[in-house]
Design a protein around this motif. Structure first.
Motif, PDB file in Angstrom:
ATOM      1  N   SER A  99       0.736  -1.155  -0.077  1.00 36.53           N
ATOM      2  CA  SER A  99      -0.148  -0.001   0.048  1.00 36.53           C
ATOM      3  C   SER A  99       0.878   1.172  -0.137  1.00 36.53           C
ATOM      4  O   SER A  99       0.170   2.351  -0.292  1.00 36.53           O
ATOM      5  CB  SER A  99      -1.101   0.129   1.141  1.00 36.53           C
TER       6      SER A  99
ATOM      7  N   GLU B 176      -6.198  -6.056  -0.283  1.00 31.17           N
ATOM      8  CA  GLU B 176      -7.098  -5.349   0.757  1.00 31.17           C
ATOM      9  C   GLU B 176      -8.211  -6.083   1.292  1.00 31.17           C
ATOM     10  O   GLU B 176      -8.599  -6.372   2.422  1.00 31.17           O
ATOM     11  CB  GLU B 176      -7.614  -3.961   0.679  1.00 31.17           C
TER      12      GLU B 176
ATOM     13  N   LYS C 230       0.839   3.175  -3.431  1.00 28.41           N
ATOM     14  CA  LYS C 230      -0.507   3.789  -3.954  1.00 28.41           C
ATOM     15  C   LYS C 230      -0.049   5.135  -4.738  1.00 28.41           C
ATOM     16  O   LYS C 230       0.789   5.778  -4.121  1.00 28.41           O
ATOM     17  CB  LYS C 230      -1.437   4.271  -2.952  1.00 28.41           C
TER      18      LYS C 230
ATOM     19  N   ILE D 182      -3.430  -3.138  -5.340  1.00 27.81           N
ATOM     20  CA  ILE D 182      -3.419  -2.540  -3.798  1.00 27.81           C
ATOM     21  C   ILE D 182      -4.900  -2.881  -3.360  1.00 27.81           C
ATOM     22  O   ILE D 182      -4.906  -3.445  -2.219  1.00 27.81           O
ATOM     23  CB  ILE D 182      -2.890  -1.270  -3.700  1.00 27.81           C
ATOM     24  N   GLU D 183      -5.726  -2.329  -4.118  1.00 27.98           N
ATOM     25  CA  GLU D 183      -7.189  -2.430  -3.505  1.00 27.98           C
ATOM     26  C   GLU D 183      -7.639  -3.744  -3.666  1.00 27.98           C
ATOM     27  O   GLU D 183      -8.288  -4.239  -2.564  1.00 27.98           O
ATOM     28  CB  GLU D 183      -8.194  -1.590  -4.584  1.00 27.98           C
TER      29      GLU D 183
END
Length: 156
Positions: free
Chosen positions: A10, A27, A13, A23-24
């Protein structure tokens, strides 16, 4: 090349549109739970291939390079080494645009180690030689995130 722990992903980003999608995705998903094969994250812009492979010696191996996609590689099981060259010359057979891959040779510039949660992000145009044996592991299960570079991202 970016080389870090996946738990720090992250921190990158804003580096690229496609990496932001990874990255999203990370999560809410676990890489180690992915099935073998291709899983789409953002269609053909961002996807991940999970595969198993035997590690190989450097002798006889060649660097690979991609023009449109970045590779984010990490080992889910096992470990491997990778290399990036200090200089690079394309194989005379050229580059396969449809597959976005070319091969070539050059002297070793840097050596890294994957496993234990580490990842390497090889940028588009950056030659790399993955899946090298390191005397510890002979087999890996790995995830290779294919991330379309910003300059091509909106064209797809």
């Amino acid at each position: 090349m970016i080389y870090d722990n996946f738990s720090n992903l992250s921190a990158y980003k804003g580096f690229s549109k496609g990496l932001d999608k990874v990255i999203e995705w990370a999560e809410t998903h676990k890489v180690e739970e992915l099935p073998l094969g291709r899983t789409e994250i953002d269609g053909s812009r961002v996807f991940v291939n999970v595969m198993e492979a035997d590690t190989r010696p450097e002798a006889g191996a060649h660097y690979e390079v991609h023009h449109k996609y970045m590779d984010l590689q990490m080992d889910i099981e096992g470990c491997e080494d990778f290399e990036v060259p200090s200089s690079y010359s394309q194989d005379e057979k050229g580059f396969d645009d449809a597959a976005d891959i070319g091969f070539g040779d050059g002297p070793v510039g840097d050596l890294g180690h994957l496993g234990g949660g580490k990842f390497a992000l090889f940028l588009a145009g950056e030659p790399h030689m993955p899946t090298l044996s390191n005397g510890t592991c002979t087999h890996v299960k790995k995830a290779v995130f294919k991330i379309l570079s910003n300059e091509y991202y909106d064209e797809v």
